[in-house]
Design a protein around this motif. Sequence first.
Motif, mmCIF file in Angstrom:
data_model
loop_
_atom_site.group_PDB
_atom_site.id
_atom_site.type_symbol
_atom_site.label_atom_id
_atom_site.label_comp_id
_atom_site.label_asym_id
_atom_site.label_seq_id
_atom_site.Cartn_x
_atom_site.Cartn_y
_atom_site.Cartn_z
ATOM 1 N N PHE A 343 -4.131 -31.178 -17.965
ATOM 2 C CA PHE A 343 -3.930 -29.885 -17.334
ATOM 3 C C PHE A 343 -3.189 -28.975 -18.302
ATOM 4 C CE2 PHE A 343 -4.667 -32.511 -13.642
ATOM 5 C CZ PHE A 343 -5.352 -31.678 -12.767
ATOM 6 N N GLN A 344 -3.560 -27.715 -18.291
ATOM 7 C CA GLN A 344 -2.974 -26.747 -19.213
ATOM 8 C C GLN A 344 -1.475 -26.638 -19.014
ATOM 9 O OE1 GLN A 344 -4.813 -22.687 -20.241
ATOM 10 N NE2 GLN A 344 -3.306 -22.146 -18.699
ATOM 11 N N VAL A 345 -1.018 -26.642 -17.749
ATOM 12 C CA VAL A 345 0.408 -26.464 -17.477
ATOM 13 C C VAL A 345 1.221 -27.617 -18.059
ATOM 14 C CG1 VAL A 345 0.283 -27.606 -15.210
ATOM 15 C CG2 VAL A 345 2.113 -25.977 -15.675
ATOM 16 N N ILE A 346 0.665 -28.829 -18.056
ATOM 17 C CA ILE A 346 1.382 -29.985 -18.596
ATOM 18 C C ILE A 346 1.467 -29.876 -20.114
ATOM 19 C CG2 ILE A 346 1.341 -32.487 -18.844
ATOM 20 C CD1 ILE A 346 -0.021 -32.650 -16.138
ATOM 21 N N GLU A 347 0.366 -29.508 -20.752
ATOM 22 C CA GLU A 347 0.364 -29.369 -22.209
ATOM 23 C C GLU A 347 1.377 -28.317 -22.664
ATOM 24 O OE1 GLU A 347 -3.603 -28.489 -23.317
ATOM 25 O OE2 GLU A 347 -4.437 -30.420 -22.692
ATOM 26 N N LEU A 348 1.408 -27.190 -21.960
ATOM 27 C CA LEU A 348 2.341 -26.127 -22.333
ATOM 28 C C LEU A 348 3.784 -26.558 -22.096
ATOM 29 C CD1 LEU A 348 0.436 -23.043 -20.875
ATOM 30 C CD2 LEU A 348 0.686 -23.685 -23.276
ATOM 31 N N LEU A 349 4.009 -27.232 -20.979
ATOM 32 C CA LEU A 349 5.365 -27.678 -20.667
ATOM 33 C C LEU A 349 5.883 -28.641 -21.722
ATOM 34 C CD1 LEU A 349 7.714 -27.705 -18.598
ATOM 35 C CD2 LEU A 349 6.575 -29.630 -17.481
ATOM 36 N N ILE A 350 5.065 -29.619 -22.078
ATOM 37 C CA ILE A 350 5.482 -30.623 -23.057
ATOM 38 C C ILE A 350 5.694 -29.991 -24.431
ATOM 39 C CG2 ILE A 350 4.784 -32.729 -24.231
ATOM 40 C CD1 ILE A 350 5.678 -32.952 -21.243
ATOM 41 N N MET A 455 0.315 -22.426 -12.686
ATOM 42 C CA MET A 455 -0.137 -23.810 -12.560
ATOM 43 C C MET A 455 -1.607 -23.901 -12.174
ATOM 44 S SD MET A 455 1.450 -26.832 -10.187
ATOM 45 C CE MET A 455 3.075 -26.598 -10.872
ATOM 46 N N ASP A 456 -2.050 -22.955 -11.364
ATOM 47 C CA ASP A 456 -3.435 -23.002 -10.913
ATOM 48 C C ASP A 456 -4.365 -22.518 -12.024
ATOM 49 O OD1 ASP A 456 -5.840 -22.958 -9.636
ATOM 50 O OD2 ASP A 456 -5.327 -21.412 -8.175
ATOM 51 N N GLU A 561 -11.072 -8.227 -1.185
ATOM 52 C CA GLU A 561 -10.028 -7.426 -1.809
ATOM 53 C C GLU A 561 -9.070 -8.268 -2.638
ATOM 54 O OE1 GLU A 561 -8.090 -4.894 0.978
ATOM 55 O OE2 GLU A 561 -9.940 -4.228 1.920
ATOM 56 N N GLN A 562 -9.226 -9.574 -2.591
ATOM 57 C CA GLN A 562 -8.317 -10.465 -3.325
ATOM 58 C C GLN A 562 -8.902 -10.782 -4.689
ATOM 59 O OE1 GLN A 562 -5.303 -11.506 -2.139
ATOM 60 N NE2 GLN A 562 -4.888 -12.499 -4.082
ATOM 61 N N PRO A 563 -8.244 -10.369 -5.774
ATOM 62 C CA PRO A 563 -8.773 -10.668 -7.118
ATOM 63 C C PRO A 563 -8.721 -12.155 -7.411
ATOM 64 C CG PRO A 563 -6.579 -9.715 -7.280
ATOM 65 C CD PRO A 563 -6.971 -9.620 -5.839
ATOM 66 N N ILE A 564 -9.519 -12.571 -8.375
ATOM 67 C CA ILE A 564 -9.533 -13.967 -8.814
ATOM 68 C C ILE A 564 -9.027 -13.988 -10.248
ATOM 69 C CG2 ILE A 564 -10.942 -16.032 -9.141
ATOM 70 C CD1 ILE A 564 -12.912 -14.946 -7.129
ATOM 71 N N PRO A 565 -7.708 -14.077 -10.435
ATOM 72 C CA PRO A 565 -7.172 -14.080 -11.801
ATOM 73 C C PRO A 565 -7.484 -15.381 -12.520
ATOM 74 C CG PRO A 565 -5.412 -14.482 -10.215
ATOM 75 C CD PRO A 565 -6.649 -14.187 -9.412
ATOM 76 N N VAL A 566 -7.628 -15.289 -13.822
ATOM 77 C CA VAL A 566 -7.883 -16.455 -14.660
ATOM 78 C C VAL A 566 -6.713 -16.586 -15.634
ATOM 79 C CG1 VAL A 566 -9.461 -17.581 -16.244
ATOM 80 C CG2 VAL A 566 -10.356 -16.052 -14.484
ATOM 81 N N ALA A 829 -0.598 -19.054 -1.877
ATOM 82 C CA ALA A 829 -1.928 -18.611 -2.258
ATOM 83 C C ALA A 829 -2.160 -18.780 -3.751
ATOM 84 C CB ALA A 829 -2.128 -17.143 -1.870
ATOM 85 N N TYR A 830 -1.068 -18.702 -4.544
ATOM 86 C CA TYR A 830 -1.287 -18.875 -5.976
ATOM 87 C C TYR A 830 -0.479 -20.005 -6.566
ATOM 88 C CZ TYR A 830 3.102 -16.358 -6.805
ATOM 89 O OH TYR A 830 4.408 -15.972 -6.823
ATOM 90 N N TRP A 831 0.526 -20.493 -5.877
ATOM 91 C CA TRP A 831 1.147 -21.740 -6.323
ATOM 92 C C TRP A 831 1.924 -22.304 -5.180
ATOM 93 C CZ3 TRP A 831 5.236 -24.515 -8.643
ATOM 94 C CH2 TRP A 831 6.496 -23.983 -8.445
ATOM 95 N N PRO A 832 1.577 -23.527 -4.754
ATOM 96 C CA PRO A 832 1.996 -24.017 -3.444
ATOM 97 C C PRO A 832 3.397 -24.609 -3.440
ATOM 98 C CG PRO A 832 0.612 -25.605 -4.499
ATOM 99 C CD PRO A 832 0.709 -24.450 -5.445
ATOM 100 N N THR A 833 4.385 -23.857 -3.801
ATOM 101 C CA THR A 833 5.722 -24.394 -3.770
ATOM 102 C C THR A 833 6.237 -24.401 -2.369
ATOM 103 O OG1 THR A 833 6.638 -22.307 -4.123
ATOM 104 C CG2 THR A 833 6.363 -23.665 -5.983
ATOM 105 N N LYS A 834 6.970 -25.438 -2.065
ATOM 106 C CA LYS A 834 7.667 -25.521 -0.801
ATOM 107 C C LYS A 834 8.851 -24.614 -0.792
ATOM 108 C CE LYS A 834 9.805 -27.008 -3.887
ATOM 109 N NZ LYS A 834 9.401 -26.296 -4.926
ATOM 110 N N SER A 835 9.228 -24.233 -1.989
ATOM 111 C CA SER A 835 10.379 -23.399 -2.094
ATOM 112 C C SER A 835 10.201 -22.400 -3.204
ATOM 113 C CB SER A 835 11.598 -24.232 -2.362
ATOM 114 O OG SER A 835 12.588 -23.454 -2.922
ATOM 115 N N ALA A 836 9.816 -21.163 -2.887
ATOM 116 C CA ALA A 836 9.639 -20.176 -3.924
ATOM 117 C C ALA A 836 10.994 -19.608 -4.259
ATOM 118 C CB ALA A 836 8.721 -19.062 -3.450
ATOM 119 N N GLU A 837 11.567 -20.024 -5.367
ATOM 120 C CA GLU A 837 12.881 -19.524 -5.748
ATOM 121 C C GLU A 837 12.684 -18.128 -6.335
ATOM 122 O OE1 GLU A 837 15.679 -20.802 -5.179
ATOM 123 O OE2 GLU A 837 15.140 -22.809 -4.544
#
Length: 847
Positions: A343-350, A455-456, A561-566, A829-837
């Motif tokens: 996953f891209q997010v893992i590669e970037l994080l590491i 992340m998505d 009306e909802q864009p699909i960002p990449v 809708a764009y990242w499923p955090t239980k807690s959006a800080e």
Amino acid sequence: MGTSASATSQAAPFAPTHQADHQGNGMAEHRRSLQSVNIHNSKTKSIITNKVAPVVITNNCREEFQIHDKIQSSNYSMGRISDLLPEHYLVLGEFFMVQDIYNRADVLNTTKSHGAPNFRKVKGNYPLFGMGQPSLNGFKQVLQRLQIDGCEEVVFICVREEPVVFFRSDGDFIPYTPRGRENLHENLHDLDRELSAEQIELSIRKELCDFAKLSENMFYVYNDIEHFKDEPQQVQILSEEDIHVTEEVYKRPLFSQPLHRYYRLPLPMEGAPLEKTFDAFVNILRVTPNLSLMRDSSRPLPALLFSCQVGVGRTNLGLILGAIVFHHLQGASESPSEHKLDFQVIELLISHLPKGQQVLDEVDDAIAMCSEMHNIKDAVFENKLKLEGIGEDYQIQGKSTKAYFLQRTLQSLERYVYLLVFNAYLHDQYPQAFPQSFSQWLCMNAWIYRLLACMDSSELSAPASLITDGIRVLVRVSSKFLATDLLSTAKEMKVANFRRVSKMALYGMAQPNSEALAVVMSYLTDQRRGHSTILWLNLQEELVLEANGQMFTPREPGSLEQPIPVCVQHPQKLQEMELTLKHDILRCEKWLGVITEQDKQMRMFKTCHTIEELFVHQKSVHPGLSYQRIPLSDCCAPKEEVFDQLLEAMKSSLAEDPNCAFIFNCHDGKDRTTAAMVIATLTLWHINGFPECEEDEFVSVPNAKYTKGEFEVVMQVVRVLPEGHRVKREVDIALDVVSETMTPMHYHLREIIISTYRQVKSDAQWLRLRSLQYLERYIYLILFNCYLHLEKKDSWRRSFSQWMSQVKPDSLAHFREKKKTYHLQAVHAYWPTKSAELLIFLVHFTS
């Protein structure tokens, strides 16, 4: 001796249908009782209870009151599961008490032999154990088992977030949980954020005792929710001692064991734990000397025992946390991971984390050790495969299948990523005995938040055939519901919302097609304006194509009306994806569904071009034209890298031609275009000189300070920045200058913060999030202007990204981060955090 006085009846801690305040507890209940008796003597000393009634004895021992605590059935709700079953009182106004564990849940068949379902020790030599929910006698058996295994010190952690109570039964106490009628198999979660699970359990016990008094000391519970044979069952309740709460079940057996300790650490069923939950886990490490890096190595490690309902999901997460801790205490194995998550997010994080590969290997090793019943990485793979295998969308649990499995994939991925982040935190803070909490450490590493927000990356693998197969539709960019021409420029310039910053070669507009592009270029290069060098910056992060002369973008049929960002790391990836989509459309040679003005039509496309192809053609006509694509997210602060890219692009162009003109566009020419134009305005002022600043305009409107951007957190930032008031004032002038020609839009990057917040209603929490994102963007503009001032002497050789990461908090401020945690569907809708800080714009400057 005294006189008796009757009291009004007490209300239940939880009223039926949740009409009572959920912030009450036993003491609040008691206070209301005293108030209802109207005791005016403030010297009340104690309350002594007898079989008749509570007796209040005052300090001078001259008065006493008998309080008649009469229970009224009208305070409680009644209900039944079906018409064939009896009606009875409902817990917390709406819930039934259901036996917690069913027989099939004990996959490892350890209840009889060890005392708890799915009891197990992880692979390897660590004293790390997991199990499901035991009864009271079962927990005693577990402790005996651990003692036989030589565990002198035990740290037991219950990771359940739902309330559990235990009824007396045949010399034991059996666990039961409240559940809703609609889903008797599912435990309650997020029941009341103001109260802990322990407080709710005490309230439930109080209610159950009241119910028993109203029902001849009996209460109905359910053991068989599959067939309801001989249900419901009656349990006898004579006093509170017939009901135990979780703390009593676990703490009482540990009372005579000084080296045994109990903690409750609520973990979520899905997704990553809250940051405050990680903080609570770190506190356990802090107060356990034998878990310190300075521990006496001659002593054995304490046993860590985790327990949830069935001992699988949340217990597995707890075990992984424990294994990571033991890795730091004894060192991780060198065994390579079985498979990597691509996953891209893992590669970037590491790649960004110090010792990133080591952090990854340690977490993978911990997951492998604890994988007997559940594997977090396998869960990510399985959900991803299910998502990719969906053809035609359909409904599941009230939402689309795609949305359901996308959320499940992101939740499992989020859990894995947070384990990586937490391990990186341990590497940094464990040797120092945790001077910072996990939350504070994350605030000092704000880039992690931004990385998690992307992340998505599912759109990177979305096939172009989604359009040609009819799963998605093409929506015309110039449709009124997507890009309303508020400035009325489409007739003359062929593009919506075309405008110029006064006295500057800065322009903005919506997405042009080839015709509009030609008109705009002719306008800019005519004899009056005479721009020979032009840099065009496209800010779109969505796919856009010109087909049959009109601009289109893909959308989901149910969310036009909802864009699909990449989310891409390199803009060239967007060009490649648009090129693939173009070839797929031309190759299919069939009628496709498109949306023009919210009306679906069928069209056959004979011509199709990517945005870059349109500019390549214009460059052949106007050689002075340069084109760049810098994707920018809508309605929020640009990433630090975007500021860098915009600044570098402008510096390079101005180096070649000091009179270069700059043009910005997004899909409608409003949000992202305006933000980029403000950044460009500030940049040009630093290069060419600032205009004369007029005195602050007197604003005589309600809440004028908010209209002027004087939010508390903004002013805290301003007070710690060098010449902060001047820096903010310059940003405000830039905002006013850019918005001067935008009056019909009613869109001002500063004023929209408070105007959006004022629209917030109880059912529109996403607007609160949007308002905070606007506020974050405003603060980032102030910080960027400060950066331009401070780094100008070195021609901005140090990037804004580096500056933001290297500036020390102590040199900037000592103000507290205001955390506002919202559980918003808008966030999910764009990242499923239980807690959006939220308010993460404070993260660099938290004391």
